[in-house]
Design an enzyme around this catalytic site. Structure first.
Site, PDB file in Angstrom:
ATOM      1  N   ASN A 139       0.856  -1.188   0.000  1.00 52.07           N
ATOM      2  CA  ASN A 139       0.000   0.000   0.000  1.00 52.07           C
ATOM      3  C   ASN A 139       0.888   1.233   0.000  1.00 52.07           C
ATOM      4  O   ASN A 139       1.381   1.674   1.030  1.00 52.07           O
ATOM      5  CB  ASN A 139      -0.905  -0.012   1.235  1.00 52.07           C
ATOM      6  CG  ASN A 139      -1.983   1.063   1.167  1.00 52.07           C
ATOM      7  OD1 ASN A 139      -1.910   1.973   0.338  1.00 52.07           O
ATOM      8  ND2 ASN A 139      -2.979   0.963   2.024  1.00 52.07           N
ATOM      9  N   ASN A 144      -6.015   6.426  -1.399  1.00 56.05           N
ATOM     10  CA  ASN A 144      -6.918   5.885  -2.412  1.00 56.05           C
ATOM     11  C   ASN A 144      -7.468   4.504  -2.040  1.00 56.05           C
ATOM     12  O   ASN A 144      -8.004   3.795  -2.894  1.00 56.05           O
ATOM     13  CB  ASN A 144      -6.232   5.825  -3.785  1.00 56.05           C
ATOM     14  CG  ASN A 144      -5.046   4.854  -3.813  1.00 56.05           C
ATOM     15  OD1 ASN A 144      -4.842   4.067  -2.891  1.00 56.05           O
ATOM     16  ND2 ASN A 144      -4.274   4.905  -4.884  1.00 56.05           N
ATOM     17  N   ASP A 145      -7.337   4.117  -0.766  1.00 59.01           N
ATOM     18  CA  ASP A 145      -7.835   2.801  -0.364  1.00 59.01           C
ATOM     19  C   ASP A 145      -9.332   2.663  -0.630  1.00 59.01           C
ATOM     20  O   ASP A 145      -9.809   1.596  -1.014  1.00 59.01           O
ATOM     21  CB  ASP A 145      -7.550   2.541   1.116  1.00 59.01           C
ATOM     22  CG  ASP A 145      -6.064   2.351   1.397  1.00 59.01           C
ATOM     23  OD1 ASP A 145      -5.261   2.393   0.435  1.00 59.01           O
ATOM     24  OD2 ASP A 145      -5.707   2.169   2.569  1.00 59.01           O
ATOM     25  N   GLY A 164      -5.956  -2.553  -0.022  1.00 57.79           N
ATOM     26  CA  GLY A 164      -5.319  -1.248  -0.180  1.00 57.79           C
ATOM     27  C   GLY A 164      -4.032  -1.228  -0.971  1.00 57.79           C
ATOM     28  O   GLY A 164      -3.455  -0.155  -1.192  1.00 57.79           O
ATOM     29  N   ASP A 166      -1.551  -1.046  -4.101  1.00 58.38           N
ATOM     30  CA  ASP A 166      -1.751  -0.207  -5.283  1.00 58.38           C
ATOM     31  C   ASP A 166      -0.476  -0.126  -6.120  1.00 58.38           C
ATOM     32  O   ASP A 166       0.551  -0.712  -5.780  1.00 58.38           O
ATOM     33  CB  ASP A 166      -2.224   1.186  -4.867  1.00 58.38           C
ATOM     34  CG  ASP A 166      -1.371   1.810  -3.770  1.00 58.38           C
ATOM     35  OD1 ASP A 166      -0.150   1.544  -3.737  1.00 58.38           O
ATOM     36  OD2 ASP A 166      -1.922   2.565  -2.934  1.00 58.38           O
ATOM     37  N   ASP A 331      -6.241 -14.049 -19.685  1.00 55.92           N
ATOM     38  CA  ASP A 331      -7.025 -14.860 -18.764  1.00 55.92           C
ATOM     39  C   ASP A 331      -7.993 -15.746 -19.539  1.00 55.92           C
ATOM     40  O   ASP A 331      -8.515 -15.347 -20.580  1.00 55.92           O
ATOM     41  CB  ASP A 331      -7.793 -13.925 -17.821  1.00 55.92           C
ATOM     42  CG  ASP A 331      -8.604 -14.666 -16.796  1.00 55.92           C
ATOM     43  OD1 ASP A 331      -8.005 -15.406 -16.000  1.00 55.92           O
ATOM     44  OD2 ASP A 331      -9.842 -14.498 -16.790  1.00 55.92           O
ATOM     45  N   GLU A 360      -3.758 -18.429 -20.802  1.00 58.15           N
ATOM     46  CA  GLU A 360      -4.095 -19.390 -19.762  1.00 58.15           C
ATOM     47  C   GLU A 360      -5.036 -20.438 -20.342  1.00 58.15           C
ATOM     48  O   GLU A 360      -6.178 -20.145 -20.693  1.00 58.15           O
ATOM     49  CB  GLU A 360      -4.773 -18.690 -18.579  1.00 58.15           C
ATOM     50  CG  GLU A 360      -5.182 -19.674 -17.481  1.00 58.15           C
ATOM     51  CD  GLU A 360      -6.193 -19.103 -16.497  1.00 58.15           C
ATOM     52  OE1 GLU A 360      -6.181 -19.523 -15.329  1.00 58.15           O
ATOM     53  OE2 GLU A 360      -6.997 -18.243 -16.914  1.00 58.15           O
TER      54      GLU A 360
END
Length: 618
Positions: A139, A144-145, A164, A166, A331, A360
């Site tokens: 964090n 910006n959490d 949190g 980032d 993905d 994947e």
């Protein structure tokens, strides 16, 4: 807001018009570049009723309007442009003429490409990829959490909540990552996931052109890429082509009726990936696999819809250019329409011939995975453009091989058998190998918290063929003992969050076993960086005997011998069996232990429960 459209044509001295039909038009892609190999660009517009509208383009050398299309839902329209090689960077001015006589201007940026952008080199076997869940790594910006405009707030005590972490936290630890010896960062998606809960993982995207504000913003993402590159570390973006989040704007107001599979109503995928290659499979089974949704909150996209297909292709190109990416991880690769996948990869690799993309395909069946790799000659004529796939077969074989008792068909022979299937791949040196990732239990947990086994697993995967990937915090013995829940597997990195006493970045407060693992892995990673045989050397392995597995990475003049001794006691390994690879060498050193040269005799005394490297010399 993110993509503001300018409403004046100052350079042309345009008059001021009456209030437009909409206060804001959203245009995607939000910008583009001149000098791209393909001259085609399609802009998707939303934010007004385009029924009966027309578009004109101001004079711009090398740019012409091909067509303007109002979509089935008239709240959307598409502008097709041709941008020829002679076009220069600047601002392209377009005018939307609405049916009621009103007009709205769009100032669209066409930028110059970074020098040598087209010839960028993607990640390869010379690299080590470090996989990070950004929300769980560090964090760096507590402000910006939680963000007012995004529904889910920070809840660090909830394993499935946002903690949190980032982009700033990753930037702050770039020195640590470079010193550790990794050379590529793969971040699970950092794009906006404005879902009411379980949004931290990033795979339910609600804006394909915007970094999640709880992670930072687009400029900070580009800054991460730039600063990492200065330290010799590339950035791989995790892209999702198969689905979006249920809170995406196109679920609330779909551009066309066929934008979402099964008419926008949930119908779960069968996960029967083998139907794609199965010569006897029914069309219904194939459809249920590829068109079915993962979960109700991840609606399945219909890539057969041509405007959506173009949207996804251009989105990938935009992020490569904007963020100077060195690769893409896709993905749930095989769940998308396979003809679209061929077109998507072809367009990217045509624009960046030395780039890399890994898909994947979660299967331990090598034949199924190999189907998707570029260069594979398939029974049904399907031609793939995907350079790399993930090697789930070898991952399972390593865990099984180290956990099982030795016999003719159990134990280390599983590893040998998995690699023996490499004849199915078009290029096994390009597959991604790993001990674990964000969707499975930590390797330490899978190996019964046995640190020696964990070192053997990591050592093998860092020295065999392919592109190795490490999962964050493996170096400090992260585990998920007692639970296989994803939120527990994706543990907070020690030192990345204020509440933690131990700090894996500085070493403060680590347990001796954690520090020893980190030191060992750092030494191996940095040795791997300076030993080219692990990137370019050939592989020869010998069938395991009595719990010992031996293989060589070699060239015409150099070789590294790797010996994995699974036994609980030291073993004297006779070298006669390996004479075809030892010929011409009379000495060795053990680079992870000592640089001193020793004479190569008839036997090697190999430590118990270890993977040992012997760098051979003449």
């Amino acid at each position: 807001m993110k993509y503001f459209i300018l409403f004046c044509l100052c350079a042309l001295g345009a008059p001021v018009y009456s209030a437009p039909v909409a206060s804001e038009l959203v245009v995607e892609p939000p910008s583009w570049w001149v000098g791209m190999k393909s001259s085609q660009l399609q802009l998707l517009l939303r934010g007004a009723d385009f029924e009966g509208a027309k578009v004109s383009v101001s004079a711009y050398l090398g740019v012409t309007l091909d067509k303007f299309t109002v979509l089935e839902n008239s709240r959307y329209a598409a502008i097709d442009l041709q941008i020829e090689p002679l076009a220069q960077a600047g601002t392209l001015n377009l005018m939307v003429h609405f049916a009621n006589g009103e007009r709205q201007s769009i100032a669209y940026s066409l930028a110059a490409r970074t020098k040598d952008s087209a010839s960028r080199r993607g990640f390869s076997a010379r690299d080590v990829v470090y996989l990070i869940n950004p929300d769980r790594f560090a964090n760096g910006d507590a402000s910006n959490d939680s963000v007012v405009s995004l529904s889910e707030r920070a809840n660090p005590t909830n394993p499935d909540g946002r903690h949190g972490g980032d982009l700033q936290g990753i930037i702050d630890q770039l020195d640590y990552l470079a010193d550790l010896g990794v050379t590529q960062l793969w971040l699970t998606p950092a794009l906006e996931n404005n879902q009411p809960n379980y949004s931290y993982h990033g795979y339910a995207i609600t804006d394909f052109y915007q970094i999640d504000a709880r992670m930072g913003d687009n400029q900070l993402y580009r800054q991460l890429s730039q600063q990492a590159k200065q330290k010799g570390v590339g950035l791989i973006m995790d892209m999702v082509l198969n689905h979006s989040g249920s809170e995406h704007w196109w679920l609330k107001n779909s551009p066309t009726k066929d934008w979402i599979n099964f008419g926008g109503t949930f119908s779960g995928t069968s996960h029967a990936r083998q139907t794609i290659q199965d010569p006897y499979a029914s069309k219904a089974d194939k459809k249920q696999f590829s068109d079915g949704w993962f979960v109700p909150t991840m609606p399945d996209l219909n890539q057969r819809q041509p405007i959506l297909a173009t949207y996804l292709i251009q989105n990938a190109l935009w992020w490569i250019e904007f963020a100077d990416l060195s690769g893409i991880r896709v993905d749930t690769y095989s769940y998308s329409d396979k003809q679209f996948l061929a077109k998507w990869t072809e367009r990217i690799m045509d624009e960046y011939p030395a780039f890399n993309i890994v898909g994947e395909e979660w299967t331990t069946n090598t034949a199924t995975a190999a189907y998707w790799q570029a260069g594979k000659i398939n029974h049904d004529g399907y031609v793939s453009g995907l350079p790399s796939v993930m090697d789930f077969s070898l991952q399972q074989a390593v865990v099984s091989g180290l956990n099982e008792s030795e016999s003719w068909n159990t134990g280390l022979i599983k590893i040998y058998q998995s690699l023996a299937n490499d004849f199915l791949y078009a290029d096994p040196n390009k597959v991604l190998v790993f001990a674990d990732n964000h969707d499975m239990s930590r390797v330490l947990t899978e190996l019964g918290n046995d640190i020696a086994k964990t070192k053997m697993a990591l050592g093998l995967l860092l020295t065999t063929r392919g592109i190795p990937q490490l999962y964050y915090a493996t170096e400090v013995l992260a585990h998920n003992n007692g639970s296989d829940a994803h939120g527990v597997i994706r543990v907070d990195f020690p030192g990345g969050f204020d509440y933690q006493l131990a700090n894996g970045f500085t070493g403060q407060g680590l347990q001796p076993d954690q520090q020893a693992m980190q030191d060992w892995l750092k030494k191996l990673l940095n040795y791997r960086k300076q030993q080219p045989l692990f990137a370019t050397g050939q592989l020869m392995h010998f069938s395991p005997e009595q719990g010992v597995y031996v293989y060589f990475r070699y060239s015409e003049s150099d070789a590294v011998m790797v010996v994995l001794n699974k036994n609980s006691e030291d073993r004297a390994v006779s070298l006669e069996r390996f004479s075809e690879r030892l010929k011409g060498f009379n000495g060795y050193n053990m680079p992870l232990k000592s640089s001193s040269k020793q004479r190569l005799g008839d036997k090697l005394q190999v430590p118990a429960q270890s993977l040992t490297l012997y760098e051979l010399s003449q």
